[in-house]
Design a protein around this motif. Sequence first.
Motif, PDB file in Angstrom:
ATOM      1  N   PHE A  12       0.827  -1.214   0.000  1.00 31.35           N
ATOM      2  CA  PHE A  12       0.000   0.000   0.000  1.00 31.35           C
ATOM      3  C   PHE A  12       0.857   1.258   0.000  1.00 31.35           C
ATOM      4  O   PHE A  12       0.532   2.232  -0.668  1.00 31.35           O
ATOM      5  N   VAL A  18      -0.111   4.982  -1.058  1.00 36.04           N
ATOM      6  CA  VAL A  18      -1.054   5.501  -0.067  1.00 36.04           C
ATOM      7  C   VAL A  18      -0.262   6.239   1.004  1.00 36.04           C
ATOM      8  O   VAL A  18       0.657   5.683   1.591  1.00 36.04           O
ATOM      9  N   TYR A  68      -8.219   0.350   2.607  1.00 38.57           N
ATOM     10  CA  TYR A  68      -7.688   0.017   1.277  1.00 38.57           C
ATOM     11  C   TYR A  68      -7.594  -1.489   1.080  1.00 38.57           C
ATOM     12  O   TYR A  68      -7.492  -1.983  -0.019  1.00 38.57           O
TER      13      TYR A  68
END
Length: 199
Positions: free
Chosen positions: A31, A37, A195
Motif C-alpha cells: 500500500f 497511499v 484500502y
Amino acid sequence: MSGMKHHPLEKIVFTAEDVRQYTYCPRIIYFRYVMNVNMPPRTYKMEKGIEKHEKDVRNFKSPPESSPQKYANIYLKDERVGLIALLDFLEVDGDEAIPIDLKTGKRYQEPISDHHFAQLVAQALLVEACMGQIVRRVRVDYTRLKKVLERQVDVDDKFRVLRDLERMQEIVETEIIPSPTNIEGKCTDCEFWRYCLRV
Ligand code: SF4
C-alpha cells in the motif's frame, strides 16, 4: 518515502519503520510503495506524543566523562543495505553499540513485540554497516514509566531482516500484493484497513 513512484530498477532505501510495518503485515509495504497511499493524518494526541518524544531526545546530553557514552538523534543511511533510520539513542561501549528506542506513552508492551524488534534490528544493521560497532542487544526505554526492556540480537535476527528487505524490494518490483496477515486481530488497529479489507 511514500507518495513517490519508483523506477523498476532503482533499489529502494527503506526506513527502519518500513521494516517494522512489513513485520506487522507485508501488505503495508504494497500500500505504501506500490499504491502510494500516504499515512493517514496525525491526530492531535499523536502530535502531542511526537512533540514530547522529540523534546526528550533533543534535550538529552550525555555527561562528557560518562561511560558508556550515549548519543541522541543518530541519523544513519546505507544504500548497500538499503536502509535509513533516525535512532533516538545509541549507547556505545568499546566495540559494542546498543540502539535504544524511546517511548513516552503510558502503556508498554513486554516483551518487545516482533515488529518493534525488527525495527531495532534494522537499526542494528545500520550501526554495523556505518560505524563498524557490533550490536548484540537492543533496548526500548519507556521514560515515563521508568522501564527499560532489552532483547538480544543474534546473527539469525540480522539475516532475517536482510531477507525481509529483499522481499520488500520484490513486492515493489513485481507489484504483486502479498497475502493478508494470518493474525486477523492485527487488522483492527491497521491504518490501511479501508484500502485492504483482506480481499
Ligand atoms: S488490514 Fe490487515 S491484512 Fe490489511 S494491511 Fe492491515 S494488517 Fe495487513
